[in-house]
Write an enzyme that holds these catalytic residues in place. Structure first.
Site, mmCIF file in Angstrom:
data_model
loop_
_atom_site.group_PDB
_atom_site.id
_atom_site.type_symbol
_atom_site.label_atom_id
_atom_site.label_comp_id
_atom_site.label_asym_id
_atom_site.label_seq_id
_atom_site.Cartn_x
_atom_site.Cartn_y
_atom_site.Cartn_z
ATOM 1 N N GLY B 90 32.157 29.929 29.476
ATOM 2 C CA GLY B 90 32.241 29.671 30.975
ATOM 3 C C GLY B 90 33.217 28.857 31.432
ATOM 4 O O GLY B 90 34.561 29.111 30.674
ATOM 5 N N SER B 123 33.713 30.528 23.017
ATOM 6 C CA SER B 123 34.694 30.141 23.976
ATOM 7 C C SER B 123 34.477 28.708 24.413
ATOM 8 O O SER B 123 35.090 27.900 23.615
ATOM 9 C CB SER B 123 34.493 31.137 25.228
ATOM 10 O OG SER B 123 35.389 31.164 26.089
ATOM 11 N N ALA B 124 34.289 28.606 25.648
ATOM 12 C CA ALA B 124 34.040 27.284 26.092
ATOM 13 C C ALA B 124 33.170 26.172 25.127
ATOM 14 O O ALA B 124 33.284 25.040 24.793
ATOM 15 C CB ALA B 124 33.423 27.005 27.458
ATOM 16 N N HIS B 160 40.528 32.282 22.791
ATOM 17 C CA HIS B 160 40.942 33.403 23.756
ATOM 18 C C HIS B 160 42.459 33.413 23.406
ATOM 19 O O HIS B 160 43.346 33.768 24.430
ATOM 20 C CB HIS B 160 40.822 33.288 24.979
ATOM 21 C CG HIS B 160 39.396 33.633 25.615
ATOM 22 N ND1 HIS B 160 38.730 34.937 25.896
ATOM 23 C CD2 HIS B 160 38.371 32.791 25.898
ATOM 24 C CE1 HIS B 160 37.389 34.747 26.214
ATOM 25 N NE2 HIS B 160 37.169 33.077 26.063
ATOM 26 N N GLU B 196 41.018 36.821 20.548
ATOM 27 C CA GLU B 196 39.620 37.370 20.622
ATOM 28 C C GLU B 196 39.393 38.116 19.317
ATOM 29 O O GLU B 196 40.298 39.096 19.208
ATOM 30 C CB GLU B 196 39.724 38.213 21.894
ATOM 31 C CG GLU B 196 40.070 37.174 23.163
ATOM 32 C CD GLU B 196 39.654 37.916 24.496
ATOM 33 O OE1 GLU B 196 39.740 39.324 24.465
ATOM 34 O OE2 GLU B 196 39.499 37.382 25.533
#
Ligand SMILES: [Ca+2]
Ligand SMILES: [Ca+2]
Lengths: 241, 241
Positions: B90, B123-124, B160, B196
């Site tokens: 997020g 991700s985050a 990413h 990714e």
């Protein structure tokens, strides 16, 4: 209020004639013939000498002498004596931290908002002119003492605004999604997305879009809206009053 | 060191079977059959209830019960009791600020580095597992008390990770340029760019690339280097020693 601002999305436009080429007419209209010397702020890039040379070469070709703030023995005094200010782009976090480290934030505010000297920003230099750097695109490579910025206008800007690419397979957030995440937080100001080629001219209480591309305005709790070059954006200047 | 980490670049891969679909085999291999319940951290998204439901639905289908930390009356106690932790993606700034606001940073460090419970980030959630969030791609929508993160590994990650598009006319910095700006600052750790589809498995002092895509490693003062899936990245774990 006597404030005069030229807030540019991007320093270099694809096919736009090199550094500041796409906005050189607006720069000359903005600084005019009264201003002879512009104080340049190269803090957003690591190579300040090189950056000052790039800015100096371009602005001299437009008829302006350039003093770079990093060459001044006293940066606050350099702001105090400036006829006009130009803050260039690069990394917004590095730029904002250097503005605080060099203690020039309040002096720039005073010169622009009280004395009315013309202020130009480009990219990261446009981010720091607004309420905060909360809507920069840059990587947070250094930690500034706050995200609060110069506050020369009562809203935020997203420079280099980019529409989502419908053919992309990349799963990172689109720009619009990122700005909507900002507006999920409470008490967040409007965000004017300036596409590359777009700029905002502020003269006192009047704000006008200039350039060749449209802007997209994001306001918390409202649908996003498109504005053509030439649009009167003065309503943004009363935000938060 | 008993640490066990699965650090994933992205939660959803284009054509990869929906949320966590592309890494579900690695998730099952990682948490195994010993772990029955996973503590999910939904702090990176505004809608924590909705996010917990998404994670719960997926992880239940893989055989794990899910407790969401935002449903616990005492988040620190929830970490203390966890068999395994998964921090979802997020906004990285929102996530890190919430980790500090809820005072769970040191307890997560203790459980993962001392007690050896398995930790997964995506991700985050991968950003906050590293030294700092200095190399996130996210917009700085809130101001965390520091950019220092959990420090479960002694280097940074860029999730990413994206190669420059040679056909792009956009003038914003490429991802590689952004990471190079980070390395213009002194004493900055290596940055592992996870494309990714790529992930890093850490078991004690051994680190291995998993997934379907390559990673790109950026080290201050050295040329960038490419690593294939399956590569042994253990050398990164001794950085800074
Ligand atoms: Ca920039
Ligand atoms: Ca993100």
């Amino acid at each position: 209020m006597t404030r005069r601002l030229l807030l540019v999305s991007n320093s270099t436009l694809h096919g736009g004639g090199g550094y500041l080429g796409h906005c050189q007419q607006q720069i000359q209209d903005f600084f005019g013939e009264q201003v002879k010397r512009i104080l340049f702020v190269p803090y957003a890039l690591h190579d300040r000498d090189g950056y000052a040379k790039t800015a100096r070469d371009k602005l001299q070709s437009l008829g302006y002498e350039v003093d770079s703030i990093h060459e001044a023995s006293d940066p606050v005094e350099a702001v105090r004596m400036a006829q006009g200010i130009f803050i260039g782009g690069g990394n917004t976090f590095r730029l904002l931290k250097a503005l605080y480290d060099n203690k020039v934030v309040s002096e720039i505010q005073k010169r622009v908002l009280k004395d009315g000297i013309p202020f130009m920003g480009s990219s990261a230099g446009t981010n720091v002119a607004t309420v905060s750097i909360n809507t920069t695109n840059d990587m947070p490579i250094v930690y500034p003492p706050t995200f609060a910025a110069l506050g020369l206008v009562p809203f935020n800007i997203n420079p280099h605004y980019l529409d989502a690419d419908p053919n992309s397979t990349h799963m990172g957030e689109t720009r619009e999604q990122r700005i909507k995440q900002f507006h999920e937080e409470s008490d967040t100001p409007s965000v004017l997305g300036l596409r590359e080629g777009c700029m905002l001219l502020v003269e006192g209480d009047k704000a006008t879009l200039l350039g060749s591309t449209k802007a997209r305005l994001f306001t918390r709790g409202k649908p996003a809206a498109e504005y053509e070059p030439g649009s009167d954006m003065s309503f943004l200047l009363t935000e938060g009053e």
